[in-house]
Design a protein around this motif. Structure first.
Motif, PDB file in Angstrom:
ATOM      1  N   GLN A  18     -75.901 -25.765 105.210  1.00 19.91           N
ATOM      2  CA  GLN A  18     -77.045 -27.485 105.711  1.00 19.91           C
ATOM      3  C   GLN A  18     -76.693 -28.363 105.882  1.00 19.91           C
ATOM      4  O   GLN A  18     -76.670 -28.682 104.402  1.00 19.91           O
ATOM      5  CB  GLN A  18     -78.574 -26.480 105.593  1.00 19.91           C
ATOM      6  N   LYS A  19     -76.413 -29.319 105.908  1.00 17.67           N
ATOM      7  CA  LYS A  19     -76.564 -30.541 106.246  1.00 17.67           C
ATOM      8  C   LYS A  19     -78.441 -31.643 106.147  1.00 17.67           C
ATOM      9  O   LYS A  19     -78.596 -32.260 105.190  1.00 17.67           O
ATOM     10  CB  LYS A  19     -76.115 -31.797 107.351  1.00 17.67           C
ATOM     11  N   GLU A  20     -79.296 -30.934 106.463  1.00 17.67           N
ATOM     12  CA  GLU A  20     -80.679 -31.459 106.408  1.00 17.67           C
ATOM     13  C   GLU A  20     -81.234 -31.258 105.484  1.00 17.67           C
ATOM     14  O   GLU A  20     -81.072 -29.636 104.856  1.00 17.67           O
ATOM     15  CB  GLU A  20     -81.259 -30.720 107.399  1.00 17.67           C
ATOM     16  N   PRO A  21     -81.687 -31.177 104.210  1.00 21.95           N
ATOM     17  CA  PRO A  21     -82.219 -30.499 102.745  1.00 21.95           C
ATOM     18  C   PRO A  21     -83.789 -29.162 103.787  1.00 21.95           C
ATOM     19  O   PRO A  21     -83.984 -29.029 104.307  1.00 21.95           O
ATOM     20  CB  PRO A  21     -83.943 -31.757 102.985  1.00 21.95           C
ATOM     21  N   LEU A  22     -83.104 -28.138 102.747  1.00 25.45           N
ATOM     22  CA  LEU A  22     -83.794 -26.708 102.836  1.00 25.45           C
ATOM     23  C   LEU A  22     -85.771 -26.510 102.459  1.00 25.45           C
ATOM     24  O   LEU A  22     -85.233 -27.221 101.815  1.00 25.45           O
ATOM     25  CB  LEU A  22     -82.964 -25.567 101.806  1.00 25.45           C
TER      26      LEU A  22
END
Length: 276
Positions: free
Chosen positions: A186-190
């Motif tokens: 994932q590129k966005e925060p989990l």
């Protein structure tokens, strides 16, 4: 899996039962061996989980001797790692560590462990619509699922990988496995989701982003009715979510008419996390 296997598994789809069982066995092996090079090398050379366990104990001793730049003592690092490992998949707040480490020291230690890539804090996603309370708790994902039992301070782990019918009893380990795969892709925060309604225990393990839309992700547990109910509540409160995913040891099953939920076996975690 190596990249060739990942390409073969993309996109997610039903597989022959024999292929499904073989891939699940590989996931089961990974839950015990993990990805630390010394542990993997020991397993490749001996095909023996006992050798992995010895390697993991050596890694733990080296890990806990470090403080990763934290202001507190090394024993605080060991205590924080142990508590995180003992409660995989559960929500925390800093007071949960207070019996051994002060909340301020816990926060500082976790911040340094996160900078070192040893632990990742996972925070709650903001709710859509009316909010009755703010979810301040967080979850943690440890660097390596194979190290989880050793860091938890448990005795000798069961030196056998779970069979296809045993994964639901290891939901904490599976939660960490799925979380690690999502962190890597994932590129966005989990994030994770927890209901903002007062008194509600509804929670979904992770929220990921695919094609700029959020997808709730849950991990199979013994009480699947609760998992299903939490997923339905989450999808109801986040109407922009196109689908929800439940990872389990069951074969792949796309959402049926009238349902948004996709059933995915664990070996598809990396593929789905990458948005494929």
């Amino acid at each position: 899996y190596d990249e060739e296997v990942r390409l073969v598994l993309s996109p997610p789809r039903p597989l022959h039962q024999s292929q499904h069982e073989l891939l699940l066995q590989e996931v089961g092996n990974y839950l015990v061996v993990g990805g630390m090079p010394e542990s993997v090398k020991a397993f490749c050379e001996t095909n023996d989980f006992e050798a992995c366990y010895k390697a993991q104990r050596r890694i733990k001793a080296e890990l806990c001797a470090l403080n990763f730049g934290a202001e507190g003592p090394a024993w605080a690092v060991e205590a924080v790692l142990r508590i995180c490992a003992q409660r995989p998949g559960e929500k925390f707040d800093f007071d949960d560590f207070a019996t051994e480490v002060s909340p301020a020291l816990v926060q500082s230690t976790l911040d340094h462990l996160q900078l070192a890539g040893v632990v990742q804090k996972v925070r709650a996603v903001p709710n859509e619509g009316p909010v009755t309370r703010r979810v301040k708790a967080f979850k943690t994902v440890l660097m390596d699922v194979g190290m989880l039992r050793v860091l938890a301070g448990a005795g000798h782990p069961a030196v056998a990988a779970p069979t296809a019918d045993k994964f639901s009893a290891l939901s904490g380990l599976c939660d960490q496995f799925v979380g690690q795969e999502m962190l890597h892709t994932q590129k966005e925060p989990l994030l994770f989701w927890a209901s903002s309604a007062r008194g509600s225990l509804s929670q979904v393990d992770y929220m990921i982003q695919i094609d700029e839309k959020k997808w709730p992700v849950a991990v199979e547990q013994i009480d699947m009715a609760q998992v299903q109910q939490s997923m339905d509540i989450c999808l109801g409160s986040h109407t922009s979510c196109p689908h929800g995913v439940i990872f389990s040891d069951r074969p792949y099953f796309a959402s049926s008419q009238g349902s948004k939920i996709v059933q995915c076996p664990y070996y598809y975690a990396h593929v789905l996390g990458a948005g494929k």
